[in-house]
Write an enzyme that holds these catalytic residues in place. Sequence first.
Site, PDB file in Angstrom:
ATOM      1  N   SER A 154       0.804  -1.223   0.000  1.00  0.00           N
ATOM      2  CA  SER A 154       0.000   0.000   0.000  1.00  0.00           C
ATOM      3  C   SER A 154       0.834   1.270   0.000  1.00  0.00           C
ATOM      4  O   SER A 154       0.343   2.330  -0.398  1.00  0.00           O
ATOM      5  CB  SER A 154      -0.926   0.015   1.222  1.00  0.00           C
ATOM      6  OG  SER A 154      -0.172  -0.104   2.417  1.00  0.00           O
ATOM      7  N   GLU A 334      -5.519   9.476  11.638  1.00  0.00           N
ATOM      8  CA  GLU A 334      -4.159   9.492  12.181  1.00  0.00           C
ATOM      9  C   GLU A 334      -3.493   8.172  11.788  1.00  0.00           C
ATOM     10  O   GLU A 334      -3.730   7.139  12.397  1.00  0.00           O
ATOM     11  CB  GLU A 334      -4.170   9.666  13.700  1.00  0.00           C
ATOM     12  CG  GLU A 334      -4.733  11.004  14.149  1.00  0.00           C
ATOM     13  CD  GLU A 334      -4.684  11.184  15.652  1.00  0.00           C
ATOM     14  OE1 GLU A 334      -4.184  10.267  16.357  1.00  0.00           O
ATOM     15  OE2 GLU A 334      -5.147  12.234  16.146  1.00  0.00           O
ATOM     16  N   HIS A 338       0.816   5.251   6.090  1.00  0.00           N
ATOM     17  CA  HIS A 338       0.467   5.623   4.722  1.00  0.00           C
ATOM     18  C   HIS A 338       0.602   7.129   4.499  1.00  0.00           C
ATOM     19  O   HIS A 338       0.410   7.926   5.413  1.00  0.00           O
ATOM     20  CB  HIS A 338      -0.953   5.153   4.404  1.00  0.00           C
ATOM     21  CG  HIS A 338      -1.115   3.682   4.552  1.00  0.00           C
ATOM     22  ND1 HIS A 338      -1.728   3.103   5.647  1.00  0.00           N
ATOM     23  CD2 HIS A 338      -0.703   2.654   3.768  1.00  0.00           C
ATOM     24  CE1 HIS A 338      -1.707   1.780   5.521  1.00  0.00           C
ATOM     25  NE2 HIS A 338      -1.088   1.492   4.393  1.00  0.00           N
TER      26      HIS A 338
END
Length: 368
Positions: A154, A334, A338
């Site tokens: 990701s 939060e 990422h």
Amino acid sequence: MTKAWKFDFGIGDADVGYTKITDKTDYLPERGYGFTDISRVTARDRKQPDSLKRDMCIPADASFRVDVPNGNYMITVGMGDWILPSCTTLKANPGRLLFHNKAVTAGQYVKESVAVYVRDEALILTFSGPVPRINALEIEAAPNAINLYLAGDSTVTDQPDNGFPYAGWGQMLPRLLKHDVVVANHAESGRSSKSFINEGRLEAIVQEIKANDYLFIQFGHNDQKTDEPRYTEPHTTYKEYLRQYIDGARAVGAHPVLVTSVHRRFFEKNGQLKDTHGPYLQSVRELSGELEVPLIDLAEKSKRLFEELGEEESKSLFMWGAPGEFAFFPNGVEDNTHFQEQGAIRIAALVAEGIREASIWPLSMYLR
């Protein structure tokens, strides 16, 4: 015969050999091209010489779609305004940054060529920026372009538009490369070196990749997960799975490149970054030496960047947003793993820096 498309934007007469696109040209499947939302498009004709330069469309966060076969394409965008300065950002769906805030002074006209990788038989270009303009667009197949394939998780992948400003560094990499290189981002959220292979994702790359292409490999975040489909042991199975990527690329004459996992944002009390990847990072470094594979040590580079910014300022790179700050995260977010778009841009720049430092040739020659 190589297929090409040429569009002249605005409300004046079309230039010879170009298809006219006005602010009323909406996308229709039978047409195969058009704006996906014409309510966000206006047009002007400055009535000056040159049919391509005299008129333009003004796409305010608007997308233009062209149905094309899957493959690599070089696109050339003409931008300018006879009476006003312009500043345009261009992305290719999903969120791949091609150029950012390209400024053109009043009375000037520039052409910018970039490369795109199409997988779903539709090229969707989204225009934004403070003062966007589009005068002309040319699209031409680029079968001989170098492909830079990305296999990862990701932190690398193309994040969807409905998660903006959530972004992977692979989305931001195209703007740092000349049009000779196409970024083919196959990274997928939640995958480890093991699950990526078991889902057939490496095989999909191997079926496409050709001699002298590149395969960048960044895993580790999810190899640490304890579930059986993803977990790998850092000193044994992790290395074994990474070898499969290297062998797959080399089997067709392509060039593998190992990338250590970008760090998460966790700080020790002394202000230094906490290493949450542990032996996985060292295993990648060891494998690079054992198999003579170029290494981009993104872990070390991101560590220096985050520590330089500090615990508070480094939040600006990650998905940290107050309630109402990000449209798709109304309750706030939060996230210390990422990146938001600006952070992904900074990390992509570190990857480009690593290409130069590792003297990855000829790829380094194509950096902007």
